[in-house]
Structure formats: C-alpha cells, structure tokens
Design a protein around this motif. Structure first.
Motif, short mmCIF file in Angstrom:
data_model
loop_
_atom_site.label_atom_id
_atom_site.label_comp_id
_atom_site.label_asym_id
_atom_site.label_seq_id
_atom_site.Cartn_x
_atom_site.Cartn_y
_atom_site.Cartn_z
N ALA A 18 52.13 47.33 23.41
CA ALA A 18 51.50 46.59 22.07
C ALA A 18 51.54 45.28 22.18
CB ALA A 18 52.46 46.95 20.98
N GLY A 19 52.27 44.61 23.26
CA GLY A 19 51.95 43.15 23.33
C GLY A 19 50.75 42.57 23.89
N LYS A 20 49.86 43.41 24.62
CA LYS A 20 48.56 42.91 25.34
C LYS A 20 47.46 43.23 24.63
CE LYS A 20 51.41 44.28 29.40
NZ LYS A 20 51.47 45.30 30.40
N PRO A 21 47.06 42.61 23.45
CA PRO A 21 45.97 42.86 22.52
C PRO A 21 44.73 42.74 23.20
CG PRO A 21 47.05 41.01 21.69
CD PRO A 21 47.64 41.69 22.90
N CYS A 22 44.26 41.74 23.81
CA CYS A 22 42.97 41.45 24.47
C CYS A 22 42.85 41.85 25.69
CB CYS A 22 42.90 39.89 24.25
SG CYS A 22 42.48 39.31 22.61
N MET A 23 43.76 42.71 26.46
CA MET A 23 43.51 43.10 27.65
C MET A 23 42.30 43.82 28.13
SD MET A 23 45.33 43.13 30.85
CE MET A 23 47.06 42.79 30.37
N LYS A 24 41.70 44.57 27.38
CA LYS A 24 40.42 45.27 27.76
C LYS A 24 39.49 44.31 27.85
CE LYS A 24 37.45 47.53 24.73
NZ LYS A 24 37.17 48.34 23.75
N GLU A 25 39.29 42.96 26.90
CA GLU A 25 38.19 42.20 26.95
C GLU A 25 38.44 41.40 28.05
OE1 GLU A 25 40.03 42.91 24.32
OE2 GLU A 25 38.68 43.37 22.58
N MET A 26 39.66 41.05 28.40
CA MET A 26 39.62 40.17 29.65
C MET A 26 39.46 40.78 31.00
SD MET A 26 43.07 37.93 30.88
CE MET A 26 44.56 39.21 31.07
N LEU A 27 39.88 42.33 31.06
CA LEU A 27 39.52 43.05 32.17
C LEU A 27 37.86 43.05 32.37
CD1 LEU A 27 41.98 45.91 32.20
CD2 LEU A 27 41.74 43.80 33.65
N GLN A 28 37.19 43.28 31.12
CA GLN A 28 35.79 43.15 31.17
C GLN A 28 35.05 41.99 31.88
OE1 GLN A 28 34.84 44.40 27.17
NE2 GLN A 28 34.96 46.43 27.75
N PHE A 29 35.81 41.04 31.52
CA PHE A 29 35.32 39.52 31.54
C PHE A 29 35.38 39.26 33.24
CE2 PHE A 29 35.95 35.01 32.04
CZ PHE A 29 34.56 34.53 31.99
N LEU A 30 36.77 39.86 33.72
CA LEU A 30 37.12 39.34 35.10
C LEU A 30 36.32 40.42 35.95
CD1 LEU A 30 40.79 38.91 34.74
CD2 LEU A 30 39.30 37.22 35.41
N GLY A 31 35.87 41.65 35.51
CA GLY A 31 35.10 42.56 36.31
C GLY A 31 33.70 41.93 36.46
N CYS A 32 33.12 41.49 35.37
CA CYS A 32 31.90 40.81 35.53
C CYS A 32 31.92 39.61 36.35
CB CYS A 32 31.51 40.39 34.04
SG CYS A 32 29.77 39.67 33.84
N LEU A 33 32.85 38.80 36.33
CA LEU A 33 32.70 37.80 37.10
C LEU A 33 33.10 38.04 38.53
CD1 LEU A 33 35.47 35.29 35.63
CD2 LEU A 33 32.93 34.94 35.64
N SER A 34 33.76 39.16 38.85
CA SER A 34 33.61 39.65 40.22
C SER A 34 32.57 40.04 40.57
CB SER A 34 34.96 40.75 40.40
OG SER A 34 34.73 41.47 41.49
N LEU A 35 31.54 40.94 39.81
CA LEU A 35 30.34 41.29 40.34
C LEU A 35 29.43 40.31 40.58
CD1 LEU A 35 30.08 44.50 37.91
CD2 LEU A 35 30.45 44.49 40.46
N ASN A 36 29.53 39.31 39.74
CA ASN A 36 28.48 38.06 39.78
C ASN A 36 28.83 36.67 40.45
OD1 ASN A 36 26.40 39.50 38.30
ND2 ASN A 36 27.76 39.23 36.40
N ASN A 37 29.87 36.99 41.59
CA ASN A 37 30.16 35.86 42.48
C ASN A 37 30.87 34.78 41.55
OD1 ASN A 37 29.90 37.35 44.67
ND2 ASN A 37 27.47 36.61 44.52
N LYS A 38 31.45 34.92 40.41
CA LYS A 38 32.23 33.97 39.82
C LYS A 38 31.21 33.08 39.03
CE LYS A 38 36.13 34.37 42.59
NZ LYS A 38 36.86 33.59 43.67
N LYS A 39 30.11 33.45 38.76
CA LYS A 39 29.16 32.64 37.82
C LYS A 39 29.19 33.16 36.36
CE LYS A 39 25.89 32.26 41.65
NZ LYS A 39 24.88 32.48 42.31
#
Length: 82
Positions: A18-39
């Motif tokens: 219950a203490g991780k409310p924005c985990m889904k959004e952060m994982l989506q953002f980090l996944g997008c950064l990973s796919l786009n070479n940190k751009k």
C-alpha cells in the motif's frame, strides 16, 4: 523479518504494497526511457502521468497511526496484554 510480541508474529512485508502509490507510472516512464535510449522528449505522456501522480500524493498527509505495529504498541502499553 517479523516482530514478535509475546506469542504473536506480524509480517510487515505483507502490508508493504500500500505504500507505493505511483509505482505503475514510474515503471511506465522508466520503460519508455529504456526503449528510447534515455531521451525523455519522446516520453512526455508518461512523464506527465508520473508528475501528476506525485503531485496528487504530495497533498495527502501521512498517517502513521494506521499501521498494525502502531496499534500493537498502543495496546501493549496500557493493558499489559503483551
């Protein structure tokens, strides 16, 4: 590791989700950064979702009185139950 209070065993990891409310959004953002070479210019949608979630959480007060260990300590102090 749990805590033992008398004969009672409490596993705090069980209540940790219950203490991780924005985990889904952060994982989506980090996944997008990973796919786009940190751009991050290509990940503005996910970045905006993460910022919006973080801003929403900023206004909420933390309430340590709702944890199970708090209540166990409170019960143990006054009544000599544990």
């Amino acid at each position: 590791m749990g805590r033992k209070a008398g004969g009672m065993y409490i596993n705090p990891k069980k209540f940790g989700g219950a203490g991780k409310p924005c985990m889904k959004e952060m994982l989506q953002f980090l996944g997008c950064l990973s796919l786009n070479n940190k751009k991050d210019d290509k990940c503005t949608k996910f970045k905006n979702l993460l910022v919006a979630c973080a801003e929403e959480q900023k206004g909420r007060p933390k309430n340590p009185g709702r944890t199970i260990n708090y209540h166990l300590q409170r019960l143990g102090r006054g009544s000599g139950f544990f």
